[in-house]
Design an enzyme around this catalytic site. Structure first.
Site, PDB file in Angstrom:
ATOM      1  N   GLY A  84       0.789  -1.227   0.000  1.00 53.98           N
ATOM      2  CA  GLY A  84       0.000   0.000   0.000  1.00 53.98           C
ATOM      3  C   GLY A  84       0.817   1.270   0.000  1.00 53.98           C
ATOM      4  O   GLY A  84       0.261   2.361   0.222  1.00 53.98           O
ATOM      5  N   SER A  85       2.113   1.168  -0.276  1.00 58.31           N
ATOM      6  CA  SER A  85       2.998   2.331  -0.185  1.00 58.31           C
ATOM      7  C   SER A  85       2.633   3.428  -1.175  1.00 58.31           C
ATOM      8  O   SER A  85       2.682   3.222  -2.390  1.00 58.31           O
ATOM      9  CB  SER A  85       4.447   1.897  -0.424  1.00 58.31           C
ATOM     10  OG  SER A  85       5.283   3.023  -0.629  1.00 58.31           O
ATOM     11  N   LYS A  86       2.313   4.615  -0.657  1.00 62.52           N
ATOM     12  CA  LYS A  86       2.048   5.738  -1.560  1.00 62.52           C
ATOM     13  C   LYS A  86       3.354   6.259  -2.149  1.00 62.52           C
ATOM     14  O   LYS A  86       3.353   6.833  -3.238  1.00 62.52           O
ATOM     15  CB  LYS A  86       1.299   6.852  -0.839  1.00 62.52           C
ATOM     16  CG  LYS A  86       2.107   7.650   0.153  1.00 62.52           C
ATOM     17  CD  LYS A  86       1.295   8.750   0.809  1.00 62.52           C
ATOM     18  CE  LYS A  86       2.169   9.551   1.769  1.00 62.52           C
ATOM     19  NZ  LYS A  86       1.402  10.479   2.592  1.00 62.52           N
TER      20      LYS A  86
END
Length: 324
Positions: A84-86
């Site tokens: 989920g890393s932005k």
């Protein structure tokens, strides 16, 4: 006597920079949220509105990291993180903007992509998985992937998780000067969600250069607070060295407290309450596992600047899940 300050902009001028963010971001009052949280006057620094690839705070870091990659003759940005890393998503978009390829190393085994990873793929990123959910597995894998890419004739530019480097932190040393120009007072606590540490490190460096006008408080959502504080100070020192500043940050320059709750990537009761207050009082969207956890730590009765670092994709996903 007023402390001697140094122009952060002048120090950073010699470093290459690729414009990505729309700056300055707004600093807005949140009086109804202040009442709900029990703080003194509350201002929100809207870095959720940096305007690049839903990246929030990561746009400022990537301006210097992408410029360094192109100056180094790289043809591939290489980084990684959780699914989920932005930062991974924003790095993929920034690579596309700069005409570079992007390779992402993601912790764990292949899963259906959430919003961030789906966007990263839409921006052309190649994705490989470490096979273990521990995010440290990304750190171990990045050097090996860099060697593999180099052996195949590419010129990779490796970036640690979250863009946490002294160079990336320069973006937030400049952001400190930006905030100083917007504030009409100095005696405030600046509250910052903290993960990999680059954002808070840059603010520490900038605060030191500005004469230490603020108290900096980090809410660590991913690692023990003592480890996070050490990481932040290390990056702040690297940032100041890159800027050529003869200043040294120390433990008194930042306080980091534990915002993890039940764990990294998991919502906490206090964070969920803070997110609910924010959206009900100000229409402000906070993701439940990072920014909201930090906001829940706002000190009672004190003037506060809350640095909203983004996470809109997770906030929307959480709202959709709650409504289903």
């Amino acid at each position: 006597m007023r402390p001697i300050t140094i122009s952060v902009g002048e120090l950073a001028r010699a470093l290459p920079r690729t414009p990505l963010a729309v700056l300055p971001t707004p600093l807005v009052p949140a009086p109804r949220l202040a009442v709900a949280l029990g703080t003194g006057p509350l201002l929100v620094k809207r870095d959720d509105l940096t305007g690049f690839a839903f990246g929030g705070n990561k746009a400022r870091l990537l301006e210097f990291l992408v410029a360094a990659a192109t100056a180094d003759g790289a043809d591939t940005l290489l980084t990684g993180g959780a699914a989920g890393s932005k930062f991974c998503a924003a790095a993929a978009a920034a690579a596309r903007r700069a005409g570079l390829a992007c390779e992402l190393v993601i912790a764990g085994r292949p899963v259906p992509p959430g919003p961030a990873l789906a966007l990263a793929r839409s921006w052309g990123a190649a994705v490989r998985w470490t096979g273990t959910p521990d995010r440290d597995s990304v750190d171990a894998a990045l050097p090996a992937v860099a060697r593999e890419l180099a052996a195949a004739g590419h010129r990779p530019y490796p970036i640690p998780r979250g863009g946490a480097t002294g160079l990336g932190a320069v973006g937030y040393a400049l952001a400190a000067a930006e905030l100083r120009a917007q504030l009409d007072r100095d005696a405030v606590t600046v509250l910052v969600p903290t993960g990999s540490g680059g954002t808070l490190a840059g603010l520490v460096a900038g605060n030191v250069l500005l004469g230490r006008p603020w108290t900096l408080l980090g809410g660590s959502a991913s690692r023990p607070p003592q480890a996070a504080a050490r990481q932040v100070l290390t990056l702040a020192r690297d940032c100041l060295r890159l800027l050529g500043a003869d200043r040294e940050p120390g433990p008194a320059d930042v306080t980091v407290v534990d915002a993890r709750g039940p764990g990294h990537g998991l919502p906490s009761p206090d964070g969920l309450a803070a997110a609910e207050f924010a959206i009900r009082t100000e229409g402000l969207m906070l993701d439940p596992v990072y920014t909201a956890k930090a906001l829940a730590l706002a000190p009672a009765g004190q003037p506060v600047v809350f640095w909203h670092t983004g996470g809109v994709l997770d906030a929307v996903a959480a709202a959709q899940e709650a409504a289903s």
